[in-house]
Motif scaffolding. Structure first.
Motif, PDB file in Angstrom:
ATOM      1  N   ASP A 115       0.838  -1.203   0.000  1.00  0.00           N
ATOM      2  CA  ASP A 115       0.000   0.000   0.000  1.00  0.00           C
ATOM      3  C   ASP A 115       0.872   1.251   0.000  1.00  0.00           C
ATOM      4  O   ASP A 115       0.549   2.254  -0.649  1.00  0.00           O
ATOM      5  N   TYR A 116       2.002   1.191   0.701  1.00  0.00           N
ATOM      6  CA  TYR A 116       2.910   2.327   0.773  1.00  0.00           C
ATOM      7  C   TYR A 116       3.495   2.660  -0.599  1.00  0.00           C
ATOM      8  O   TYR A 116       3.490   3.816  -1.039  1.00  0.00           O
ATOM      9  N   THR A 117       4.007   1.635  -1.314  1.00  0.00           N
ATOM     10  CA  THR A 117       4.610   1.916  -2.618  1.00  0.00           C
ATOM     11  C   THR A 117       3.550   2.254  -3.664  1.00  0.00           C
ATOM     12  O   THR A 117       3.839   2.955  -4.636  1.00  0.00           O
ATOM     13  N   GLN A 118       2.322   1.775  -3.471  1.00  0.00           N
ATOM     14  CA  GLN A 118       1.244   2.196  -4.364  1.00  0.00           C
ATOM     15  C   GLN A 118       1.022   3.699  -4.236  1.00  0.00           C
ATOM     16  O   GLN A 118       0.808   4.395  -5.226  1.00  0.00           O
ATOM     17  N   LYS A 119       1.097   4.193  -3.003  1.00  0.00           N
ATOM     18  CA  LYS A 119       0.902   5.618  -2.750  1.00  0.00           C
ATOM     19  C   LYS A 119       2.078   6.440  -3.239  1.00  0.00           C
ATOM     20  O   LYS A 119       1.922   7.463  -3.911  1.00  0.00           O
ATOM     21  N   VAL A 120       3.296   6.017  -2.889  1.00  0.00           N
ATOM     22  CA  VAL A 120       4.488   6.819  -3.129  1.00  0.00           C
ATOM     23  C   VAL A 120       5.026   6.679  -4.554  1.00  0.00           C
ATOM     24  O   VAL A 120       5.550   7.642  -5.128  1.00  0.00           O
ATOM     25  N   ILE A 121       4.889   5.468  -5.144  1.00  0.00           N
ATOM     26  CA  ILE A 121       5.489   5.216  -6.459  1.00  0.00           C
ATOM     27  C   ILE A 121       4.450   5.034  -7.557  1.00  0.00           C
ATOM     28  O   ILE A 121       4.483   5.724  -8.587  1.00  0.00           O
ATOM     29  N   VAL A 122       3.528   4.100  -7.350  1.00  0.00           N
ATOM     30  CA  VAL A 122       2.643   3.672  -8.437  1.00  0.00           C
ATOM     31  C   VAL A 122       1.709   4.786  -8.903  1.00  0.00           C
ATOM     32  O   VAL A 122       1.445   4.928 -10.104  1.00  0.00           O
ATOM     33  N   GLY A 123       1.223   5.585  -7.976  1.00  0.00           N
ATOM     34  CA  GLY A 123       0.319   6.665  -8.366  1.00  0.00           C
ATOM     35  C   GLY A 123       0.956   7.600  -9.380  1.00  0.00           C
ATOM     36  O   GLY A 123       0.365   7.908 -10.429  1.00  0.00           O
ATOM     37  N   PRO A 292      12.926  -4.176 -23.084  1.00  0.00           N
ATOM     38  CA  PRO A 292      13.246  -2.752 -23.272  1.00  0.00           C
ATOM     39  C   PRO A 292      12.232  -1.819 -22.622  1.00  0.00           C
ATOM     40  O   PRO A 292      12.599  -0.755 -22.135  1.00  0.00           O
ATOM     41  N   PHE A 293      10.968  -2.223 -22.603  1.00  0.00           N
ATOM     42  CA  PHE A 293       9.956  -1.354 -21.996  1.00  0.00           C
ATOM     43  C   PHE A 293      10.148  -1.292 -20.486  1.00  0.00           C
ATOM     44  O   PHE A 293      10.049  -0.213 -19.881  1.00  0.00           O
ATOM     45  N   LEU A 294      10.438  -2.433 -19.871  1.00  0.00           N
ATOM     46  CA  LEU A 294      10.659  -2.459 -18.422  1.00  0.00           C
ATOM     47  C   LEU A 294      11.890  -1.628 -18.064  1.00  0.00           C
ATOM     48  O   LEU A 294      11.897  -0.912 -17.051  1.00  0.00           O
ATOM     49  N   LYS A 295      12.907  -1.699 -18.892  1.00  0.00           N
ATOM     50  CA  LYS A 295      14.118  -0.907 -18.667  1.00  0.00           C
ATOM     51  C   LYS A 295      13.793   0.577 -18.721  1.00  0.00           C
ATOM     52  O   LYS A 295      14.226   1.356 -17.871  1.00  0.00           O
ATOM     53  N   TRP A 296      13.015   0.970 -19.727  1.00  0.00           N
ATOM     54  CA  TRP A 296      12.601   2.370 -19.860  1.00  0.00           C
ATOM     55  C   TRP A 296      11.788   2.800 -18.636  1.00  0.00           C
ATOM     56  O   TRP A 296      11.990   3.879 -18.077  1.00  0.00           O
ATOM     57  N   LEU A 297      10.879   1.924 -18.205  1.00  0.00           N
ATOM     58  CA  LEU A 297       9.997   2.222 -17.083  1.00  0.00           C
ATOM     59  C   LEU A 297      10.795   2.445 -15.797  1.00  0.00           C
ATOM     60  O   LEU A 297      10.558   3.413 -15.059  1.00  0.00           O
ATOM     61  N   LEU A 298      11.743   1.554 -15.529  1.00  0.00           N
ATOM     62  CA  LEU A 298      12.534   1.666 -14.297  1.00  0.00           C
ATOM     63  C   LEU A 298      13.436   2.898 -14.326  1.00  0.00           C
ATOM     64  O   LEU A 298      13.690   3.511 -13.286  1.00  0.00           O
ATOM     65  N   ASP A 299      13.908   3.259 -15.507  1.00  0.00           N
ATOM     66  CA  ASP A 299      14.694   4.490 -15.633  1.00  0.00           C
ATOM     67  C   ASP A 299      13.838   5.694 -15.250  1.00  0.00           C
ATOM     68  O   ASP A 299      14.301   6.615 -14.565  1.00  0.00           O
ATOM     69  N   ARG A 300      12.576   5.694 -15.691  1.00  0.00           N
ATOM     70  CA  ARG A 300      11.661   6.792 -15.373  1.00  0.00           C
ATOM     71  C   ARG A 300      11.407   6.867 -13.869  1.00  0.00           C
ATOM     72  O   ARG A 300      11.427   7.946 -13.276  1.00  0.00           O
ATOM     73  N   CYS A 304      12.838   9.824 -10.699  1.00  0.00           N
ATOM     74  CA  CYS A 304      11.991  10.550  -9.737  1.00  0.00           C
ATOM     75  C   CYS A 304      12.608  10.594  -8.347  1.00  0.00           C
ATOM     76  O   CYS A 304      12.262  11.457  -7.538  1.00  0.00           O
ATOM     77  N   PHE A 305      13.522   9.647  -8.049  1.00  0.00           N
ATOM     78  CA  PHE A 305      14.026   9.540  -6.685  1.00  0.00           C
ATOM     79  C   PHE A 305      15.532   9.766  -6.601  1.00  0.00           C
ATOM     80  O   PHE A 305      16.147   9.456  -5.575  1.00  0.00           O
ATOM     81  N   ILE A 306      16.132  10.314  -7.663  1.00  0.00           N
ATOM     82  CA  ILE A 306      17.563  10.611  -7.618  1.00  0.00           C
ATOM     83  C   ILE A 306      17.837  11.633  -6.511  1.00  0.00           C
ATOM     84  O   ILE A 306      17.201  12.682  -6.430  1.00  0.00           O
ATOM     85  N   GLY A 307      18.765  11.308  -5.643  1.00  0.00           N
ATOM     86  CA  GLY A 307      19.106  12.212  -4.542  1.00  0.00           C
ATOM     87  C   GLY A 307      18.106  12.187  -3.409  1.00  0.00           C
ATOM     88  O   GLY A 307      18.225  12.944  -2.450  1.00  0.00           O
ATOM     89  N   SER A 308      17.100  11.297  -3.500  1.00  0.00           N
ATOM     90  CA  SER A 308      16.080  11.244  -2.457  1.00  0.00           C
ATOM     91  C   SER A 308      16.603  10.495  -1.244  1.00  0.00           C
ATOM     92  O   SER A 308      17.270   9.480  -1.360  1.00  0.00           O
ATOM     93  N   THR A 309      16.296  10.992  -0.061  1.00  0.00           N
ATOM     94  CA  THR A 309      16.754  10.332   1.171  1.00  0.00           C
ATOM     95  C   THR A 309      15.581  10.150   2.118  1.00  0.00           C
ATOM     96  O   THR A 309      14.523  10.732   1.941  1.00  0.00           O
TER      97      THR A 309
END
Length: 309
Positions: A115-123, A292-300, A304-309
């Motif tokens: 539920d947490y990652t659905q809120k923070v990432i999936v949305g 290739p699509f999964l690779k593109w997706l994970l890059d996206r 979003c979280f580069i430098g995130s702590t």
């Protein structure tokens, strides 16, 4: 029976055709000249002649005959010309791994997430996909644990967002960011001074979040024991959102991920020490490593979280 035998026989003939055979025929259709066809395909004239000889044997027709004006297709060669061109067009439309265009991608993506990652990432991811890959459909399921590897291997789940410690051995995981816990309660009276000591904290009853497996033992219990304390857990819930709801209706305390805060009705309880945080990861089956699509997706997602702590 004779008709079936004929169909099988004809299918066997077609299966003997190779891509180079079709490219040779295409060049001869275009130029009607062995020399020009060889130049077009960057091969020798002898190579074209040998290929044509092989194709004649496979198809049982002379295909091209010499005239004073070059090589002229036979009636059968004219008959199969549109089929040869259609096959080559389809071959040329096969995308290379690095040329996938998300905007044209049509597929269904199945995500298993807490539920947490659905809120923070999936949305946010779904919002991004609606703009960048509108033809991609998404199925989001609650976090899978016991059968995750099997379902990923069978293609029932493409990707999971979870905590690093919950990724089964055999899957590939990529760290997205590090999350920290905060202590919260609806009982404002707990707030006393700048920081609450652990000795004071464990006098209060706790709620823990235990997704997948009902348990009164949370991820911080071992840490409390290492500090020389034992906390009293009186409520176990399967999701952080349920923990938020129950905390608001009680005098309990609990730990929530920092990215779910602030939360109306709950107060942040500053502590002298906090339990260690955790890595949030994306995990997938090794068979999807070259997707290739999964690779593109994970890059996206990662951007979003580069430098995130």
């Amino acid at each position: 029976m004779e008709k079936l035998t004929k169909v099988i026989s004809e299918a066997g003939v077609i299966e003997k055709l190779e891509i180079n055979h079709l490219r040779t025929l295409d060049a001869l259709y275009k130029f009607g000249n062995i020399s020009l066809a060889a130049e077009y395909l960057s091969v020798s004239q002898q190579a074209i002649s040998l290929q044509l000889k092989k194709i004649r044997v496979v198809l049982g027709d002379h295909l091209f005959v010499r005239t004073g004006h070059g090589m002229v297709p036979t009636p059968y060669a004219k008959l199969i010309e549109p089929h040869v061109l259609k096959v080559l067009i389809h071959l040329n439309e096969i995308p290379l791994p690095d040329s996938i265009l998300p905007g044209r991608m049509e597929r269904t993506l199945v995500i298993s997430a807490t539920d947490y990652t659905q809120k923070v990432i999936v949305g946010e991811l779904i919002k991004d996909l609606r703009a960048s890959a509108p033809k991609v459909k998404v199925i989001v399921t609650n976090i899978e644990s016991a059968n995750l590897i099997r379902k990923m291997h069978q293609g029932e789940i493409d990707l999971t967002f979870t905590v690093s410690g919950y990724v089964p051995e055999g899957l590939i995981s990529e760290t997205l960011f590090f999350e920290r816990y905060r202590c919260v309660s609806a009982d404002k009276a707990i707030l006393s001074g700048d920081c609450l000591s652990l000795a004071e904290l464990v006098k209060h009853d706790f709620v823990v979040t235990s997704p997948g497996i009902a348990s009164f033992k949370g991820s911080a219990d071992t840490w409390f024991e290492q500090q020389g304390f034992h906390r009293n857990v009186v409520l176990s819930v399967p999701s952080f959102f349920m923990a938020q709801a129950y905390l608001k209706q009680s005098d309990l305390v609990g730990f929530l991920p920092s990215r779910l805060l602030p939360c109306d009705g709950l107060f942040d309880i500053p502590l002298e020490k906090y339990p260690p945080g955790y890595e949030v990861v994306a995990a997938y089956h090794p068979s999807a490593k070259s997707d290739p699509f999964l690779k593109w997706l994970l890059d996206r997602v990662g951007q979003c979280f580069i430098g995130s702590t």
